[in-house]
Motif scaffolding. Structure first.
Motif, PDB file in Angstrom:
ATOM      1  N   ARG A 214     -29.714   1.737 -22.099  1.00  0.00           N
ATOM      2  CA  ARG A 214     -29.294   0.749 -21.101  1.00  0.00           C
ATOM      3  C   ARG A 214     -30.217  -0.474 -21.093  1.00  0.00           C
ATOM      4  O   ARG A 214     -29.747  -1.617 -20.970  1.00  0.00           O
ATOM      5  CB  ARG A 214     -29.289   1.398 -19.716  1.00  0.00           C
ATOM      6  CG  ARG A 214     -28.959   0.471 -18.557  1.00  0.00           C
ATOM      7  CD  ARG A 214     -27.603  -0.142 -18.728  1.00  0.00           C
ATOM      8  NE  ARG A 214     -27.239  -0.972 -17.569  1.00  0.00           N
ATOM      9  CZ  ARG A 214     -26.277  -1.874 -17.572  1.00  0.00           C
ATOM     10  NH1 ARG A 214     -25.556  -2.091 -18.673  1.00  0.00           N
ATOM     11  NH2 ARG A 214     -26.014  -2.590 -16.485  1.00  0.00           N
ATOM     12  N   GLU A 274     -31.056  -1.722 -11.420  1.00  0.00           N
ATOM     13  CA  GLU A 274     -29.857  -2.570 -11.511  1.00  0.00           C
ATOM     14  C   GLU A 274     -29.874  -3.688 -10.454  1.00  0.00           C
ATOM     15  O   GLU A 274     -29.613  -4.849 -10.766  1.00  0.00           O
ATOM     16  CB  GLU A 274     -28.602  -1.709 -11.342  1.00  0.00           C
ATOM     17  CG  GLU A 274     -28.451  -0.603 -12.383  1.00  0.00           C
ATOM     18  CD  GLU A 274     -28.107  -1.138 -13.768  1.00  0.00           C
ATOM     19  OE1 GLU A 274     -27.703  -2.317 -13.890  1.00  0.00           O
ATOM     20  OE2 GLU A 274     -28.241  -0.367 -14.751  1.00  0.00           O
ATOM     21  N   THR A 286     -30.588   2.105  -8.989  1.00  0.00           N
ATOM     22  CA  THR A 286     -30.861   2.394 -10.399  1.00  0.00           C
ATOM     23  C   THR A 286     -29.691   3.139 -11.018  1.00  0.00           C
ATOM     24  O   THR A 286     -28.943   3.857 -10.339  1.00  0.00           O
ATOM     25  CB  THR A 286     -32.137   3.253 -10.549  1.00  0.00           C
ATOM     26  OG1 THR A 286     -31.932   4.508  -9.901  1.00  0.00           O
ATOM     27  CG2 THR A 286     -33.337   2.543  -9.955  1.00  0.00           C
ATOM     28  N   SER A 287     -29.535   3.005 -12.315  1.00  0.00           N
ATOM     29  CA  SER A 287     -28.571   3.802 -13.088  1.00  0.00           C
ATOM     30  C   SER A 287     -29.331   4.904 -13.819  1.00  0.00           C
ATOM     31  O   SER A 287     -30.441   4.680 -14.314  1.00  0.00           O
ATOM     32  CB  SER A 287     -27.811   2.910 -14.077  1.00  0.00           C
ATOM     33  OG  SER A 287     -28.702   2.268 -14.979  1.00  0.00           O
ATOM     34  N   ASN A 288     -28.741   6.092 -13.887  1.00  0.00           N
ATOM     35  CA  ASN A 288     -29.469   7.271 -14.371  1.00  0.00           C
ATOM     36  C   ASN A 288     -28.578   8.154 -15.238  1.00  0.00           C
ATOM     37  O   ASN A 288     -27.348   8.157 -15.105  1.00  0.00           O
ATOM     38  CB  ASN A 288     -29.944   8.127 -13.188  1.00  0.00           C
ATOM     39  CG  ASN A 288     -30.740   7.374 -12.155  1.00  0.00           C
ATOM     40  OD1 ASN A 288     -31.952   7.465 -12.102  1.00  0.00           O
ATOM     41  ND2 ASN A 288     -30.058   6.624 -11.279  1.00  0.00           N
ATOM     42  N   THR A 298     -23.563   9.125 -16.157  1.00  0.00           N
ATOM     43  CA  THR A 298     -24.189   8.025 -15.433  1.00  0.00           C
ATOM     44  C   THR A 298     -23.975   8.178 -13.933  1.00  0.00           C
ATOM     45  O   THR A 298     -22.835   8.341 -13.470  1.00  0.00           O
ATOM     46  CB  THR A 298     -23.618   6.686 -15.883  1.00  0.00           C
ATOM     47  OG1 THR A 298     -23.753   6.563 -17.309  1.00  0.00           O
ATOM     48  CG2 THR A 298     -24.334   5.531 -15.203  1.00  0.00           C
ATOM     49  N   THR A 299     -25.054   8.144 -13.198  1.00  0.00           N
ATOM     50  CA  THR A 299     -25.009   8.169 -11.737  1.00  0.00           C
ATOM     51  C   THR A 299     -25.939   7.079 -11.215  1.00  0.00           C
ATOM     52  O   THR A 299     -26.825   6.600 -11.934  1.00  0.00           O
ATOM     53  CB  THR A 299     -25.441   9.542 -11.183  1.00  0.00           C
ATOM     54  OG1 THR A 299     -26.777   9.838 -11.634  1.00  0.00           O
ATOM     55  CG2 THR A 299     -24.498  10.647 -11.616  1.00  0.00           C
ATOM     56  N   TYR A 300     -25.767   6.731  -9.951  1.00  0.00           N
ATOM     57  CA  TYR A 300     -26.586   5.678  -9.335  1.00  0.00           C
ATOM     58  C   TYR A 300     -27.344   6.267  -8.148  1.00  0.00           C
ATOM     59  O   TYR A 300     -26.785   7.031  -7.352  1.00  0.00           O
ATOM     60  CB  TYR A 300     -25.701   4.504  -8.900  1.00  0.00           C
ATOM     61  CG  TYR A 300     -25.051   3.807 -10.070  1.00  0.00           C
ATOM     62  CD1 TYR A 300     -25.682   2.736 -10.690  1.00  0.00           C
ATOM     63  CD2 TYR A 300     -23.824   4.238 -10.557  1.00  0.00           C
ATOM     64  CE1 TYR A 300     -25.096   2.092 -11.773  1.00  0.00           C
ATOM     65  CE2 TYR A 300     -23.235   3.604 -11.640  1.00  0.00           C
ATOM     66  CZ  TYR A 300     -23.879   2.537 -12.254  1.00  0.00           C
ATOM     67  OH  TYR A 300     -23.300   1.912 -13.333  1.00  0.00           O
TER      68      TYR A 300
END
Length: 316
Positions: A214, A274, A286-288, A298-300
């Motif tokens: 990313r 983000e 954040t994106s994870n 992908t989770t936030y």
């Protein structure tokens, strides 16, 4: 009632010089029954050894005994008489005639079947494999297929390995483990050929793989080091990257969580910031990947600056 033999009394008197009277008829003295008075309390008991008159029973009256009725029933089972044949036994039983021939034929047939089955199990067929109906009968193990799915011990070992390597923040580099989702094939239409090696340097599915991919999408820079998530905090400074307690106010940055910080595990966690850089203490979005067990998904999540939290980015 006491009985006394009068002849005995006569003998006693004769010893004393008294002659007893003769019995009627001149025969043997008669048996007389006399009744004696029971001794009183003051009557002395005779001493042992004194002559005493013996007790003589009365003659048995046969007419007073009831007669036994004769048997009027017969036994339920009559005796059976088996006459002898007069032949002497030899002590052994001879088998019936012809049995030996039948036994020999059965043994011969069994041997023929065994020999045919043995040849069928070892001789190959036209395709070079010893597989036929007879082979399966006489050698059932030859049709057994080795499968990892049927190996309980192997499945348990793979499950343990998968559990260990998929812990958040763990990264041993570009590895493939049984039971763990592998990275898809990367084509040059998506990522340039020169960047494919940099993308696959990390363990696919982990937070480290996502942070590297990313951040490159946002800035064009790959993460040049390797290691678990928590190690990125001091690896960045070794490679000349900026480190700070707050995110980069002018561009993207990567957040690094120390072990057991804000929900991270033993290997820490990394994610890409983000939004929220203007007021980071209210939280940064954040994106994870692999956060809360979401492998390769992908989770936030919102994190906050503080102890055990480091932000890193490429200088420029």
């Amino acid at each position: 009632m006491l009985f006394r033999d009068r002849s005995r009394n006569a003998d006693n008197k004769q010893h004393q010089g008294v002659t007893p009277p003769a019995s009627n008829g001149g025969g043997a003295p008669s048996m007389l029954m006399e009744q004696r008075r029971a001794p009183g309390p003051n009557t002395p008991m005779p001493a042992p050894g004194d002559a005493q008159a013996p007790l003589v029973p009365m003659p048995l009256d046969a007419g007073a005994i009831p007669a036994i009725a004769p048997r009027t029933t017969d036994p339920l089972r009559e005796a059976v008489f088996i006459p002898s044949t007069g032949k002497r036994s030899t002590g052994t039983l001879r088998p019936p005639r012809g049995r030996r021939t039948v036994v020999h034929i059965g043994v011969a047939v069994a041997l023929i079947v065994i020999v045919i089955g043995a040849f069928a199990a070892v001789l190959p067929t036209s395709n070079g494999q010893a597989s036929s109906a007879l082979t399966k009968i006489f050698n059932p193990g030859s049709d057994t297929k080795t499968s990892q799915g049927n190996n309980t011990a192997l499945i348990a070992a793979q499950a343990a390995t998968a559990t260990a390597v998929t812990q958040d923040g763990f990264d041993a580099g570009n590895q493939v483990y049984a039971g763990v989702q592998a990275a898809p094939t990367v084509t040059t239409n998506i990522i340039p050929a020169q960047d494919q090696g940099s993308l696959n340097r990390f363990f696919y599915g982990q937070c480290t793989y996502w942070a590297n991919m990313r951040y490159h999408q946002l800035t064009g820079h790959w993460v040049p080091w390797l290691g678990n998530a928590y190690e990125w905090a001091y690896q960045a400074s070794s490679y000349g990257w900026k480190t700070s307690s707050v995110p980069n106010p002018y561009g993207p940055s990567i957040i690094v969580l120390a072990p057991y910080t804000e929900g991270a595990g033993a290997y820490g966690h990394v994610a890409v910031v983000e939004t929220g850089v203007s007021n980071p203490y209210n939280g940064v979005s954040t994106s994870n990947w692999n956060w809360n067990g979401n492998w390769a998904t992908t989770t936030y999540w919102t994190f906050y600056p503080g102890s055990g939290v480091t932000f890193i980015w490429f200088p420029g």
